[in-house]
Write a protein that holds these residues in place. Structure first.
Motif, PDB file in Angstrom:
ATOM      1  N   PHE A  36       4.380  -4.143  22.041  1.00  0.00           N
ATOM      2  CA  PHE A  36       4.747  -2.987  21.231  1.00  0.00           C
ATOM      3  C   PHE A  36       3.544  -2.044  21.095  1.00  0.00           C
ATOM      4  N   GLU A  37       3.812  -0.772  20.944  1.00  0.00           N
ATOM      5  CA  GLU A  37       2.761   0.202  20.670  1.00  0.00           C
ATOM      6  C   GLU A  37       2.441   0.122  19.180  1.00  0.00           C
ATOM      7  N   GLN A  38       1.330  -0.535  18.843  1.00  0.00           N
ATOM      8  CA  GLN A  38       1.019  -0.824  17.440  1.00  0.00           C
ATOM      9  C   GLN A  38      -0.281  -0.191  16.977  1.00  0.00           C
ATOM     10  N   GLU A  39      -0.823   0.719  17.752  1.00  0.00           N
ATOM     11  CA  GLU A  39      -2.118   1.301  17.399  1.00  0.00           C
ATOM     12  C   GLU A  39      -2.105   1.913  16.007  1.00  0.00           C
ATOM     13  N   SER A  40      -1.001   2.544  15.617  1.00  0.00           N
ATOM     14  CA  SER A  40      -0.938   3.235  14.326  1.00  0.00           C
ATOM     15  C   SER A  40      -1.057   2.269  13.144  1.00  0.00           C
ATOM     16  N   PHE A  41      -0.800   0.968  13.396  1.00  0.00           N
ATOM     17  CA  PHE A  41      -0.864  -0.015  12.314  1.00  0.00           C
ATOM     18  C   PHE A  41      -2.246  -0.666  12.202  1.00  0.00           C
ATOM     19  N   TRP A  42      -3.112  -0.376  13.174  1.00  0.00           N
ATOM     20  CA  TRP A  42      -4.453  -0.952  13.146  1.00  0.00           C
ATOM     21  C   TRP A  42      -5.351  -0.061  12.283  1.00  0.00           C
ATOM     22  N   THR A  43      -5.823  -0.628  11.186  1.00  0.00           N
ATOM     23  CA  THR A  43      -6.764   0.083  10.316  1.00  0.00           C
ATOM     24  C   THR A  43      -8.148   0.094  10.930  1.00  0.00           C
ATOM     25  N   ASP A  44      -8.500  -1.021  11.567  1.00  0.00           N
ATOM     26  CA  ASP A  44      -9.804  -1.145  12.221  1.00  0.00           C
ATOM     27  C   ASP A  44      -9.625  -0.799  13.698  1.00  0.00           C
TER      28      ASP A  44
ATOM     29  N   ILE B 202      -0.711 -21.600   9.827  1.00  0.00           N
ATOM     30  CA  ILE B 202      -1.013 -20.663   8.747  1.00  0.00           C
ATOM     31  C   ILE B 202      -2.030 -19.669   9.290  1.00  0.00           C
ATOM     32  N   VAL B 203      -1.663 -18.376   9.236  1.00  0.00           N
ATOM     33  CA  VAL B 203      -2.481 -17.341   9.858  1.00  0.00           C
ATOM     34  C   VAL B 203      -2.844 -16.289   8.815  1.00  0.00           C
ATOM     35  N   PRO B 204      -4.136 -16.049   8.583  1.00  0.00           N
ATOM     36  CA  PRO B 204      -4.532 -15.009   7.615  1.00  0.00           C
ATOM     37  C   PRO B 204      -4.398 -13.617   8.211  1.00  0.00           C
ATOM     38  N   SER B 205      -4.037 -12.660   7.378  1.00  0.00           N
ATOM     39  CA  SER B 205      -3.888 -11.272   7.824  1.00  0.00           C
ATOM     40  C   SER B 205      -4.507 -10.334   6.792  1.00  0.00           C
ATOM     41  N   LYS B 206      -5.380  -9.433   7.268  1.00  0.00           N
ATOM     42  CA  LYS B 206      -6.033  -8.468   6.386  1.00  0.00           C
ATOM     43  C   LYS B 206      -5.489  -7.072   6.655  1.00  0.00           C
ATOM     44  N   ASP B 207      -5.083  -6.397   5.600  1.00  0.00           N
ATOM     45  CA  ASP B 207      -4.625  -5.021   5.766  1.00  0.00           C
ATOM     46  C   ASP B 207      -5.757  -4.092   6.175  1.00  0.00           C
ATOM     47  N   THR B 208      -6.987  -4.499   5.902  1.00  0.00           N
ATOM     48  CA  THR B 208      -8.133  -3.680   6.304  1.00  0.00           C
ATOM     49  C   THR B 208      -8.366  -3.753   7.811  1.00  0.00           C
ATOM     50  N   THR B 209      -7.644  -4.669   8.476  1.00  0.00           N
ATOM     51  CA  THR B 209      -7.727  -4.772   9.939  1.00  0.00           C
ATOM     52  C   THR B 209      -6.423  -4.328  10.591  1.00  0.00           C
ATOM     53  N   PHE B 210      -5.305  -4.964  10.148  1.00  0.00           N
ATOM     54  CA  PHE B 210      -4.002  -4.677  10.748  1.00  0.00           C
ATOM     55  C   PHE B 210      -2.932  -4.744   9.664  1.00  0.00           C
ATOM     56  N   ARG B 211      -2.163  -3.662   9.493  1.00  0.00           N
ATOM     57  CA  ARG B 211      -1.141  -3.605   8.452  1.00  0.00           C
ATOM     58  C   ARG B 211       0.152  -4.235   8.974  1.00  0.00           C
ATOM     59  N   ILE B 212       0.218  -5.547   8.883  1.00  0.00           N
ATOM     60  CA  ILE B 212       1.335  -6.265   9.472  1.00  0.00           C
ATOM     61  C   ILE B 212       2.665  -5.933   8.802  1.00  0.00           C
ATOM     62  N   SER B 213       2.649  -5.684   7.502  1.00  0.00           N
ATOM     63  CA  SER B 213       3.896  -5.367   6.797  1.00  0.00           C
ATOM     64  C   SER B 213       4.534  -4.095   7.351  1.00  0.00           C
ATOM     65  N   ASP B 214       3.711  -3.087   7.586  1.00  0.00           N
ATOM     66  CA  ASP B 214       4.227  -1.839   8.143  1.00  0.00           C
ATOM     67  C   ASP B 214       4.759  -2.052   9.559  1.00  0.00           C
ATOM     68  N   ALA B 215       4.059  -2.888  10.330  1.00  0.00           N
ATOM     69  CA  ALA B 215       4.487  -3.153  11.704  1.00  0.00           C
ATOM     70  C   ALA B 215       5.835  -3.873  11.727  1.00  0.00           C
ATOM     71  N   ILE B 216       5.999  -4.873  10.884  1.00  0.00           N
ATOM     72  CA  ILE B 216       7.263  -5.622  10.826  1.00  0.00           C
ATOM     73  C   ILE B 216       8.416  -4.712  10.438  1.00  0.00           C
TER      74      ILE B 216
END
Length: 363
Positions: A67-75, A5-19
């Motif tokens: 993957f190039e995921q910089e755009s999904f990183w909020t922090d 079980i892994v927590p994910s914060k949109d204020t750090t990384f927008r995983i939904s957008d990345a997926i």
């Protein structure tokens, strides 16, 4: 295979957008996982539920291969500070569009606290729920709350996920327990009184009119439509379709209690009768007086008149060995008292000790 079980914060990384952008794939910054592991992504506030079930398909990925995921990183600070880290590639297996794996349901199935760090799931009950959430909730748990859509108390809008379910309005539930408390209306169970702090504010809410029979939105009346019930009574209410009424279930409980009390009274009576029979049998197989049994009396006298003498303890031992099956309820102390009284009376030696050698000759 392990489950995480892994927590994910949109204020750090927008995983939904990345997926979504990467066709169901995402590179997660970690080296803890192995290929084939299953990862449940828990979205923190405001969602507070597991949103994705994913499989580890590749590990030890360096930055240049990820993957190039910089755009999904909020922090951005965290993004740049971890560039030299290893990545693990996750493939989407399931997207839980409802809140079937909400924090509330996780707590009901054994999870403690809030997911704040990567944690391996080893609890079998919790894992069973994670792997079969719709089955366990839809079939066995009728207290399913869903986020409210607006400020009106409307329920019943049919939604489709793995199975057909109906919305439960959380505000309606809160108003129900605010009005009627956390004590089961059927059996009177209060979880805080039973379990202390961990049982505080725990109760199911039962719809007196089954949502599944309505099939359309309707105006909910908290006072007349909802009642607090414990999980056991809640399940029993739904053992038939349409469900039992509260009054019917109370009557069932009352009849069962009467039957249990009747059985208990009968059992108590039988135990008393059995004790009396055992006591009678015990008394009837006790030798009250040596003179009641000529064989016992003859053996005692033969021992007392032995050449060279004898001791009390030798007489006890031989009598027990010889007549134990005849007088099954007699204990060693019973034989001792019986023989002591008889021998001391016959020999006129009241202070005769068990290991004193003595000889007696009848006149």
């Amino acid at each position: 295979m392990k489950y995480w079980i892994v927590p994910s914060k949109d204020t750090t990384f927008r995983i939904s957008d990345a997926i979504k952008a990467q066709n169901g794939l995402v590179d997660w910054r970690t080296d803890k996982f192995s290929i084939g592991d299953i990862v449940f992504i828990y979205k923190t506030k405001p969602e507070q539920c597991i949103r994705y079930k994913m499989e580890v398909v590749k590990t030890k990925i360096i930055f240049d291969q990820a993957f190039e995921q910089e755009s999904f990183w909020t922090d951005k600070d965290q993004y740049y500070s971890g560039i030299i880290s290893y990545y693990t590639r996750l493939k989407l297996l399931e997207d839980y569009s409802d809140d079937i794996l909400s924090l509330h349901h996780l707590h009901e199935h054994g999870y403690q606290g809030d997911p704040r760090s990567v944690k391996e799931c080893k609890d079998e009950y919790l894992l069973d729920f994670l792997l079969h959430p719709h089955q366990m909730v839809n079939e066995d748990v009728y207290d399913v709350d869903y986020p409210e859509d607006d400020d009106k108390l409307y329920e019943g809008a049919l939604v489709t996920v793995k199975a057909n379910k109906y919305e439960r309005n959380q505000r309606a539930r809160r108003e129900c327990v605010a009005q009627k408390g956390y004590r089961c209306l059927v059996c009177g169970q209060d979880f805080e009184l039973t379990y202390g702090e961990i049982g505080q504010n725990f109760i199911h809410v039962h719809h007196l009119t089954p949502i599944s029979t309505i099939g359309k939105e309707y105006k909910l009346n908290v006072e007349t439509d909802l009642v607090p019930v414990c999980p056991n009574c809640h399940y029993m209410l739904h053992r038939k379709d349409p469900p039992y009424t509260i009054e019917e279930m109370k009557e069932i409980l009352s009849e069962v209690q009467k039957a249990k009390e009747a059985i208990s009274a009968t059992s108590k009576k039988r135990r008393k009768q059995k004790a009396e029979i055992i006591r009678f049998q015990s008394d009837s197989t006790m030798l009250k007086d040596v003179n009641q049994d000529d064989e016992v009396r003859r053996l005692i006298h033969n021992m007392m008149e032995m050449d060279g003498g004898t001791m009390m303890k030798n007489i006890w031992s031989l009598c027990i060995k010889q007549f134990a099956e005849r007088y099954v309820s007699m204990q060693p102390n019973d034989w001792r008292h019986l023989i002591d009284d008889y021998v001391r009376k016959v020999t006129n030696r009241p202070n005769l000790e068990e290991d004193t050698l003595f000889y007696y000759k009848a006149l």
